[in-house]
Design a protein around this motif. Sequence first.
Motif, PDB file in Angstrom:
ATOM      1  N   PRO A   3       0.832  -1.203   0.000  1.00  0.00           N
ATOM      2  CA  PRO A   3       0.000   0.000   0.000  1.00  0.00           C
ATOM      3  C   PRO A   3       0.869   1.256   0.000  1.00  0.00           C
ATOM      4  CG  PRO A   3      -0.024  -1.041   2.153  1.00  0.00           C
ATOM      5  CD  PRO A   3       0.720  -1.955   1.233  1.00  0.00           C
ATOM      6  N   THR A   8      -4.238   3.923   2.628  1.00  0.00           N
ATOM      7  CA  THR A   8      -5.071   2.810   3.045  1.00  0.00           C
ATOM      8  C   THR A   8      -6.389   3.394   3.515  1.00  0.00           C
ATOM      9  OG1 THR A   8      -4.124   2.832   5.259  1.00  0.00           O
ATOM     10  CG2 THR A   8      -3.119   1.340   3.643  1.00  0.00           C
ATOM     11  N   LEU A  28      -7.756  -7.311   0.627  1.00  0.00           N
ATOM     12  CA  LEU A  28      -7.694  -5.900   1.003  1.00  0.00           C
ATOM     13  C   LEU A  28      -6.901  -5.682   2.287  1.00  0.00           C
ATOM     14  CD1 LEU A  28     -11.361  -5.041   0.062  1.00  0.00           C
ATOM     15  CD2 LEU A  28      -9.303  -4.193  -1.101  1.00  0.00           C
ATOM     16  N   HIS A  31      -3.255  -5.563   1.948  1.00  0.00           N
ATOM     17  CA  HIS A  31      -2.734  -4.300   1.420  1.00  0.00           C
ATOM     18  C   HIS A  31      -2.898  -3.160   2.413  1.00  0.00           C
ATOM     19  CE1 HIS A  31      -1.784  -5.043  -2.953  1.00  0.00           C
ATOM     20  NE2 HIS A  31      -2.038  -6.233  -2.451  1.00  0.00           N
ATOM     21  N   HIS A  33      -5.659  -2.262   4.235  1.00  0.00           N
ATOM     22  CA  HIS A  33      -6.979  -1.658   4.407  1.00  0.00           C
ATOM     23  C   HIS A  33      -7.722  -2.285   5.585  1.00  0.00           C
ATOM     24  CE1 HIS A  33      -6.410   0.358   0.614  1.00  0.00           C
ATOM     25  NE2 HIS A  33      -6.160  -0.805   0.029  1.00  0.00           N
ATOM     26  N   ASP A 111      -5.654  -8.689  -8.853  1.00  0.00           N
ATOM     27  CA  ASP A 111      -4.870  -7.575  -9.398  1.00  0.00           C
ATOM     28  C   ASP A 111      -5.788  -6.450  -9.858  1.00  0.00           C
ATOM     29  OD1 ASP A 111      -2.448  -8.809  -8.908  1.00  0.00           O
ATOM     30  OD2 ASP A 111      -2.229  -9.569 -10.965  1.00  0.00           O
ATOM     31  N   HIS A 114      -7.160  -4.637  -6.717  1.00  0.00           N
ATOM     32  CA  HIS A 114      -6.200  -3.696  -6.139  1.00  0.00           C
ATOM     33  C   HIS A 114      -6.022  -2.463  -7.020  1.00  0.00           C
ATOM     34  CE1 HIS A 114      -5.399  -6.303  -2.852  1.00  0.00           C
ATOM     35  NE2 HIS A 114      -4.924  -7.265  -3.621  1.00  0.00           N
ATOM     36  N   ALA A 118      -6.960   1.275  -5.755  1.00  0.00           N
ATOM     37  CA  ALA A 118      -5.933   2.321  -5.812  1.00  0.00           C
ATOM     38  C   ALA A 118      -6.411   3.518  -6.622  1.00  0.00           C
ATOM     39  CB  ALA A 118      -4.636   1.757  -6.388  1.00  0.00           C
TER      40      ALA A 118
END
Length: 129
Positions: A3, A8, A28, A31, A33, A111, A114, A118
């Motif tokens: 991240p 986040t 999530l 990463h 979150h 992928d 994410h 983002a």
Amino acid sequence: MAPLPGRTAAILVADDDALVRAVLRMALVAHGHTVVEAFDAASVAEVDAQVPIAIAILDINMPGGTVHDSLDALAARRPMPAVLLLSGDDRPDAAVLARVAGLARKPIELDELHARVAALLSAAPQPEH
């Protein structure tokens, strides 16, 4: 993909399929979150208003109400979270598409998930410090 510092967020994952929620939550959280879950339209409306949801990942078909009910509940939040709508087969009508930030097909590749998250976070206003 790690991240980005400060990017986040609290993300609502709303899907009636427990396995889908679990996979999205794990991806999530990995990463950085925070994830809040809902399993039907009523539970979307019951998410604590004090939790600053930045993004809602919303299944188009859930029991307990329509996609419009879920979107209405999210629209009542301040600020309203960006909504990524997930759909397996249904193509939402123009009225639904006008209310969401994006549409993705289920199952969503991690992928792609994410990248979409983002992009939505990058487009969101930065919180003031």
